[in-house]
Design an enzyme around this catalytic site. Structure first.
Site, short mmCIF file in Angstrom:
data_model
loop_
_atom_site.label_atom_id
_atom_site.label_comp_id
_atom_site.label_asym_id
_atom_site.label_seq_id
_atom_site.Cartn_x
_atom_site.Cartn_y
_atom_site.Cartn_z
N LYS A 53 40.79 0.99 22.04
CA LYS A 53 39.51 1.12 22.20
C LYS A 53 38.35 1.26 20.96
CE LYS A 53 39.35 6.03 22.79
NZ LYS A 53 39.32 7.30 23.72
N TYR A 288 16.01 9.74 -1.28
CA TYR A 288 15.12 10.10 -0.52
C TYR A 288 14.94 11.77 -0.58
CZ TYR A 288 14.60 5.24 1.14
OH TYR A 288 14.51 4.15 1.16
C1 LIG Z 1 40.68 7.96 23.41
C2 LIG Z 1 41.68 8.24 24.54
C3 LIG Z 1 43.09 8.48 24.31
C4 LIG Z 1 43.57 8.43 22.83
O1 LIG Z 1 43.37 9.63 21.98
P1 LIG Z 1 44.02 10.01 20.69
O2 LIG Z 1 43.56 11.49 20.63
O3 LIG Z 1 43.21 9.16 19.66
O4 LIG Z 1 45.41 9.88 20.98
C5 LIG Z 1 43.84 8.97 25.13
N1 LIG Z 1 43.67 8.99 26.44
C6 LIG Z 1 42.30 8.66 26.82
C7 LIG Z 1 41.85 8.64 28.17
C8 LIG Z 1 41.24 8.38 25.81
O5 LIG Z 1 39.90 8.24 26.08
#
Ligand SMILES: *Cc1c(COP(=O)(O)O)cnc(C)c1O
Length: 409
Positions: A53, A288
């Site tokens: 993702k 800034y």
């Molecule tokens: C993002 C996510 C993961 C992966 O989590 P990590 O800590 O990066 O391994 C697994 N399950 C769900 C539902 C997530 O949203």
């Protein structure tokens, strides 16, 4: 250099074909493959789902997905259905990967997901109802993972609604509309060993599985563990673990150990070319608000990356950069497109390479160092690197190459 000399000598032709990158995120797909293999060995016989993702946590979704598949995973996970559909549209078909997406909203692309053979997550009745309408329209059954809220308090079905949801799903399964292939949940604090929520959620998950079994569901995969759970809770691996951050070579939390302690290699290196070097007198304000003032006559170097590129503004006067053989610190505020470092008595050349973070094996800072400097977590440091920063994928197999680097490396 692939350029013939004649065109290399022509400035316009040269700049069109060999752009000197202002900055780039170099993504080492060999490291990603090694991490995925390490995770597979660690959790076997449970399977691994590589979570891609958010553009693979900023690393580039398609090249990373393909590298993970080449390292033997058969499951990919995304948050949104659009991300899952993009994997399918890029040619990652059902014969190569099961793809699960879990973040649905009303009116989502259920029909497209079913048609593309994407596994979908259902956390409540509204989602099941929309899915069943899409299944009837498409004319083929859907693969469903029912999600239980075992205590995270985010997505997932609360225990008091779970018997009804599992019964409704079983009825739809008996009609041949869906197949409930997964029952799953997500931890709130798997990265804090001993946190009381871990035991409570483990118990709640066992109960959710029992309820699903009593409803007549026989899921092929039960899954609850993220990276931290997969690494630290052998009893929580069940049939499948969903690993994101560990695939990218970062530790889920510094308390669990460094990436090296966990057998992982950080995948992303963020670097930039120095845009300007200049001598300034003592007492000179920098950036800034003049939150940094040179303590004496010194040399400043301009780094052409800013918060538009995902460099946290919170890292003003704190973020580390390796340049001219040493760690430097952001001097003053991080601006939208640039920040400054004070080289003290040292010198650098325009065009020199400044490394913000990488694996740490050449003495450079790591994403974790930036996380500490900005009061956040390594996840956010890599994921927020902006679209303006090109990703260069090393060791891509031909079909893994990103669009920005069709030749691979
Ligand atoms: C993002 C996510 C993961 C992966 O989590 P990590 O800590 O990066 O391994 C697994 N399950 C769900 C539902 C997530 O949203």
């Amino acid at each position: 250099m692939r350029e013939p000399e004649s065109s290399a000598a022509h400035p316009a032709a040269r700049s069109a074909t060999l752009p000197a990158p202002r900055a780039e995120a170099v993504v080492d797909l060999d490291a990603l493959r090694a991490n995925v293999r390490t995770l597979r060995e660690r959790v076997g016989p449970a399977q691994v789902m590589t979570v891609v993702k958010a553009d693979a946590y900023g690393h580039g979704m398609l090249p990373c997905a393909r590298a993970a598949l080449s390292a033997g995973v058969r499951w990919l996970g995304t948050a949104t259905p659009e991300e899952a559909l993009a994997l399918r549209a890029a040619g990652i078909g059902p014969d190569r990967a099961r793809v699960l997406c879990w973040l649905w909203t009303p009116g989502g692309p259920w029909a497209e997901a079913v048609a593309a053979d994407v596994d979908v997550s259902v956390s409540g009745r509204w989602a099941l109802d929309e899915l069943l309408a899409a299944v009837r329209a498409v004319g083929r059954p859907a693969r469903v993972h029912l999600k239980a809220d075992t205590g995270l308090g985010r997505n997932g079905c609360q225990p008091h609604d779970w018997p009804e949801l599992t019964a409704a799903a079983r009825a739809a399964e008996a009609e041949g509309l869906i197949r409930v292939v997964g029952v799953w949940s997500h931890f709130a604090a798997a990265d804090e060993p001993g946190h009381p929520s871990i035991e409570a959620q483990s118990t709640a998950f066992r109960e959710a599985l029992e309820t699903a079994g009593r409803a007549g569901l026989r899921p092929e995969v039960r899954h609850i563990a993220n990276s931290a759970g997969a690494l630290t809770l052998p009893g929580a691996r069940y049939d499948l673990v969903r690993t994101g951050i560990a695939s990218y070579g970062l530790s889920p939390a510094p308390e669990l150990g460094s990436p090296a302690d966990l057998g992982l290699r950080p995948v992303m290196t963020l670097q930039a070319a120095v845009a300007l070097v200049k001598r300034v007198p003592g007492g000179h304000g920098v950036s800034y608000g003049h939150t940094y003032v040179t303590p004496g006559e010194t040399t400043l170097a301009l780094i052409p990356l800013g918060y538009a590129d995902g460099i946290p503004r919170h890292a003003g006067n704190a973020g580390p950069v390796q340049l001219a053989g040493k760690w430097r610190t952001v001097a003053g505020r991080v601006a939208m497109d640039q920040f400054v470092v004070d080289l003290g008595g040292d010198h650098a050349e325009v065009g020199d390479r400044a490394v913000l973070f990488g694996p740490g094996t050449d003495g450079e800072p790591t994403a974790e160092d930036w996380a500490r400097a900005a009061g956040t977590i390594g996840y956010e440091i890599v994921t927020r690197i902006g679209a303006r920063v090109p990703r260069r994928h090393l060791h891509a197999e031909p079909e893994e190459a990103g669009t920005r680097d069709p030749d691979g490396e």
